[in-house]
Design a protein around this motif. Structure first.
Motif, PDB file in Angstrom:
ATOM      1  N   LEU A 214      16.946 -13.840 -82.367  1.00  0.00           N
ATOM      2  CA  LEU A 214      16.860 -13.413 -83.702  1.00  0.00           C
ATOM      3  C   LEU A 214      15.820 -12.557 -84.112  1.00  0.00           C
ATOM      4  CD1 LEU A 214      18.196 -16.748 -85.291  1.00  0.00           C
ATOM      5  CD2 LEU A 214      19.494 -14.839 -85.126  1.00  0.00           C
ATOM      6  N   GLY A 215      14.851 -12.344 -83.225  1.00  0.00           N
ATOM      7  CA  GLY A 215      13.760 -11.694 -83.324  1.00  0.00           C
ATOM      8  C   GLY A 215      12.553 -12.340 -84.049  1.00  0.00           C
ATOM      9  N   GLU A 216      12.575 -13.726 -84.302  1.00  0.00           N
ATOM     10  CA  GLU A 216      11.646 -14.461 -85.076  1.00  0.00           C
ATOM     11  C   GLU A 216      10.385 -14.981 -84.135  1.00  0.00           C
ATOM     12  OE1 GLU A 216      14.023 -17.648 -86.635  1.00  0.00           O
ATOM     13  OE2 GLU A 216      15.158 -16.237 -88.126  1.00  0.00           O
ATOM     14  N   ALA A 217      10.590 -15.133 -82.900  1.00  0.00           N
ATOM     15  CA  ALA A 217       9.652 -15.650 -81.987  1.00  0.00           C
ATOM     16  C   ALA A 217       8.345 -14.654 -82.039  1.00  0.00           C
ATOM     17  CB  ALA A 217      10.056 -16.133 -80.907  1.00  0.00           C
ATOM     18  N   THR A 218       7.222 -15.366 -82.233  1.00  0.00           N
ATOM     19  CA  THR A 218       6.020 -14.370 -81.868  1.00  0.00           C
ATOM     20  C   THR A 218       5.218 -14.869 -80.766  1.00  0.00           C
ATOM     21  OG1 THR A 218       4.603 -15.975 -83.221  1.00  0.00           O
ATOM     22  CG2 THR A 218       5.735 -13.916 -84.367  1.00  0.00           C
ATOM     23  N   GLU A 219       5.441 -16.021 -80.018  1.00  0.00           N
ATOM     24  CA  GLU A 219       5.116 -16.377 -79.017  1.00  0.00           C
ATOM     25  C   GLU A 219       5.794 -17.711 -78.384  1.00  0.00           C
ATOM     26  OE1 GLU A 219       0.587 -17.317 -77.159  1.00  0.00           O
ATOM     27  OE2 GLU A 219       0.824 -17.296 -79.227  1.00  0.00           O
ATOM     28  N   VAL A 220       5.965 -17.600 -77.002  1.00  0.00           N
ATOM     29  CA  VAL A 220       6.669 -18.817 -76.436  1.00  0.00           C
ATOM     30  C   VAL A 220       5.689 -19.441 -75.279  1.00  0.00           C
ATOM     31  CG1 VAL A 220       8.685 -19.249 -75.173  1.00  0.00           C
ATOM     32  CG2 VAL A 220       8.782 -17.573 -76.849  1.00  0.00           C
ATOM     33  N   PHE A 221       5.627 -20.768 -75.617  1.00  0.00           N
ATOM     34  CA  PHE A 221       4.957 -21.529 -74.672  1.00  0.00           C
ATOM     35  C   PHE A 221       5.780 -22.148 -73.691  1.00  0.00           C
ATOM     36  CE2 PHE A 221       2.570 -21.285 -78.432  1.00  0.00           C
ATOM     37  CZ  PHE A 221       1.259 -21.196 -78.081  1.00  0.00           C
ATOM     38  N   VAL A 222       5.420 -21.901 -72.441  1.00  0.00           N
ATOM     39  CA  VAL A 222       6.365 -22.665 -71.217  1.00  0.00           C
ATOM     40  C   VAL A 222       5.411 -23.574 -70.354  1.00  0.00           C
ATOM     41  CG1 VAL A 222       7.648 -22.039 -69.064  1.00  0.00           C
ATOM     42  CG2 VAL A 222       7.665 -20.518 -71.105  1.00  0.00           C
ATOM     43  N   ALA A 223       6.057 -24.512 -70.039  1.00  0.00           N
ATOM     44  CA  ALA A 223       5.284 -25.806 -69.193  1.00  0.00           C
ATOM     45  C   ALA A 223       5.489 -25.217 -67.773  1.00  0.00           C
ATOM     46  CB  ALA A 223       5.848 -26.916 -69.639  1.00  0.00           C
ATOM     47  N   LYS A 224       4.252 -25.291 -67.021  1.00  0.00           N
ATOM     48  CA  LYS A 224       4.101 -24.941 -65.475  1.00  0.00           C
ATOM     49  C   LYS A 224       5.021 -25.931 -64.735  1.00  0.00           C
ATOM     50  CE  LYS A 224      -0.273 -22.588 -65.895  1.00  0.00           C
ATOM     51  NZ  LYS A 224      -1.771 -22.913 -65.621  1.00  0.00           N
ATOM     52  N   ASP A 225       5.283 -26.986 -65.308  1.00  0.00           N
ATOM     53  CA  ASP A 225       5.836 -28.203 -64.314  1.00  0.00           C
ATOM     54  C   ASP A 225       7.256 -28.355 -64.647  1.00  0.00           C
ATOM     55  OD1 ASP A 225       5.259 -29.405 -66.913  1.00  0.00           O
ATOM     56  OD2 ASP A 225       4.656 -31.267 -66.147  1.00  0.00           O
ATOM     57  N   ALA A 226       7.836 -27.472 -65.709  1.00  0.00           N
ATOM     58  CA  ALA A 226       9.233 -27.402 -65.869  1.00  0.00           C
ATOM     59  C   ALA A 226      10.088 -26.799 -64.986  1.00  0.00           C
ATOM     60  CB  ALA A 226       9.360 -26.666 -67.318  1.00  0.00           C
TER      61      ALA A 226
END
Length: 83
Positions: free
Chosen positions: A25-37
């Protein structure tokens, strides 16, 4: 630490499905991703971020990301938007 951004986010979506929708939707400004996922879970989100030009921040663990999001369980992905 980058967790402050998660805690202070105007809008926060936790999980791959919700994060994906926010990015599309173009709403995200930043995404956090867990390294252990599991990379099978996070791969689609990471590729979508790259395609859409959304910043990706890698965090050490799902447990820490979940805690920063204010939930009791781990989170693989969390998307942040400014209101």
């Amino acid at each position: 630490m980058s967790y402050d951004k998660v805690k202070q986010a105007g809008k926060l979506r936790i999980g791959t499905k919700q994060a994906t929708r926010m990015i599309e939707l173009g709403e995200a400004t930043e995404v956090f991703v867990a390294k252990d996922a599991d990379p099978r879970l996070t791969g689609k989100v990471v590729n979508l971020c790259k395609k859409c030009g959304v910043n990706i921040t890698y965090v050490d663990s799902m447990k820490q990301l979940g805690k920063a999001c204010g939930i009791e369980v781990g989170a693989a992905v969390a998307a942040v938007a400014t209101e």
